[in-house]
Design an enzyme around this catalytic site. Sequence first.
Site, mmCIF file in Angstrom:
data_model
loop_
_atom_site.group_PDB
_atom_site.id
_atom_site.type_symbol
_atom_site.label_atom_id
_atom_site.label_comp_id
_atom_site.label_asym_id
_atom_site.label_seq_id
_atom_site.Cartn_x
_atom_site.Cartn_y
_atom_site.Cartn_z
ATOM 1 N N ILE A 44 -0.675 -6.107 -9.956
ATOM 2 C CA ILE A 44 0.068 -5.158 -9.159
ATOM 3 C C ILE A 44 -0.874 -4.354 -8.247
ATOM 4 C CG2 ILE A 44 1.956 -4.823 -10.791
ATOM 5 C CD1 ILE A 44 0.544 -2.294 -11.827
ATOM 6 N N CYS B 168 0.844 -1.197 0.000
ATOM 7 C CA CYS B 168 0.000 0.000 0.000
ATOM 8 C C CYS B 168 0.879 1.246 0.000
ATOM 9 C CB CYS B 168 -0.931 0.032 1.209
ATOM 10 S SG CYS B 168 -1.903 1.547 1.228
#
Lengths: 303, 254
Positions: free
Chosen positions: A191, A130
């Site tokens: 991704i 993240c």
Amino acid sequence: MAELNVNIGNLPLKNPVMTASGTFGYGIEYADFMDISRLGGIFVKGTTIQPREGNDYPRMAETPSGMLNAVGLQNKGADYFAEHIYPKIKDIDTNMIVNVSGSSIETYVECAEKIAELDRIPAIELNISCPNVKQGGMAFGVTACGAGEVVKAVRKVYPKTLIVKLSPNVTDIAEIAKAVEAEGADSVSLINTMLGMAIDAEKRKPILSTITGGLSGPCVKPIALRMVWQTYQAVKIPIIGLGGISNWKDAVEFMLAGASAIQIGTYNFVDPTVSIKVIDGLNDYCDRHGFKSVKELTGALNI
Amino acid sequence: MKVTGNYRLHKNYCLLKLTSDENLPEMFPGQFVEVRVENSPTTFLRRPISVNYVDKSKNELWLLIQLVGDGTRKMSEFRLGEIVNIMLPLGNGFTMPSKEQKNKKLLLIGGGVGTAPMLYLGACLKEAGFEPTFLLGARSKDDVLQLNEFQEFGTVYITTEDGSLGEKGYVTDHTILKEVCFDQIYTCGPKPMMMAVARYARAKAISCEVSLENMMACGLGACLCCVEKNKEGHNVCVCTEGPVFNIENLSWQS
């Protein structure tokens, strides 16, 4: 009718089409629009051991063929999830997979342990990628060493299917994939979003409260496709491909590049029913090209 | 839905009328829709637009569009007969007063394109037997939109920043606010205007609902992009918890 079922490690999916974490809530938000049990799986919103408020507004900026977000893992914590959300989603007839995030190895482990107790959650997706939280998150996912370390620790406490979500914000994604495979990950998903930025020229200010954010949507698809292909050359564990998929053709391309399954993310915001259309489109494609099973598509790129 | 009307009300505003072949679901004032603009890479996400008016007898939905960017500009170019992909209805509407409160003095304050939901709210209030008062704010007289429609549903007061129509100044400067003690305020418009209205309502202890227009992506409570802080300081989605909030449930103090 082609056979659409696939496996991610020991986890059987009725088809390879799943929805990406952070783009599909807990699934129930979309139940008015479609039969969500038709999906191969639903990756629910990123969950951390402690509740998180996330970042300040503004958290999004539209870009050509995509968007930037900086939500920052807003969630009510693993205990709240287990007590209040899990009962509402546990009987949905598909794989409900929890995206697990943390800010230290200990918090990843604690959260994975908590989610492991929930019978109807057959897998977790470890979010080491993240870009929108200051501590942890992507910090683990950008080095092979950091990624390996967190996967090793979680693997010890998590016996079910362990998927690791990789960051594209790295020099060599295949190297990271190899590192998490070596520590026992059952699968990699890739991704996550690409670090980006948006500026308001008139106000001479950044648009996002966090200045930078994660780019997603069709604009990142060529990069995601390239990374899936590179990773496919490097690891034996199944790959879940995502990044800008908006129709069945995109899904086919990801599978040809090496993905065993795919996730649809940002495009859910544009068309809430896109995932169902992708399932049907994959089936038609297999029939048209004489594939008996969708599994035959994985890595079937002619070079 | 099919485009059955597209009127340029002003250089920066257009009114779209869209008709459905099927019966429209019930829509409450303050709710919104999400419009897809096809074949435009610069307009990737749907555009959240508030319900301006619903003509149930014709299954017709009105959307008042302010031309602010590529998406809204493309919407202003929708051709008659074109089919537009719309998700509706979304969010929660304004709280309608109960039938026993017929004498309640209701003030609907709209600024700029924020006047859009006030028309449908006024129409529904009038239909329910209330007599709404409108206070509309604009930059100048050309920016005052749908005046005839508003006058059908109640008394209209106007402020313009240049004084070209109604009283000069902002909505919160209007003398009606000093002369009449309202029981309920509903408002939509630029955030500084709504905050000023909220301050006025708090000072006078008048119940006040605001309709927020935070930037959003999904419109369904999934992406968590459109958040506003509630009174406990927690981030809540404007799309599903709002877009209409009672000011007491927001952390707005300044």
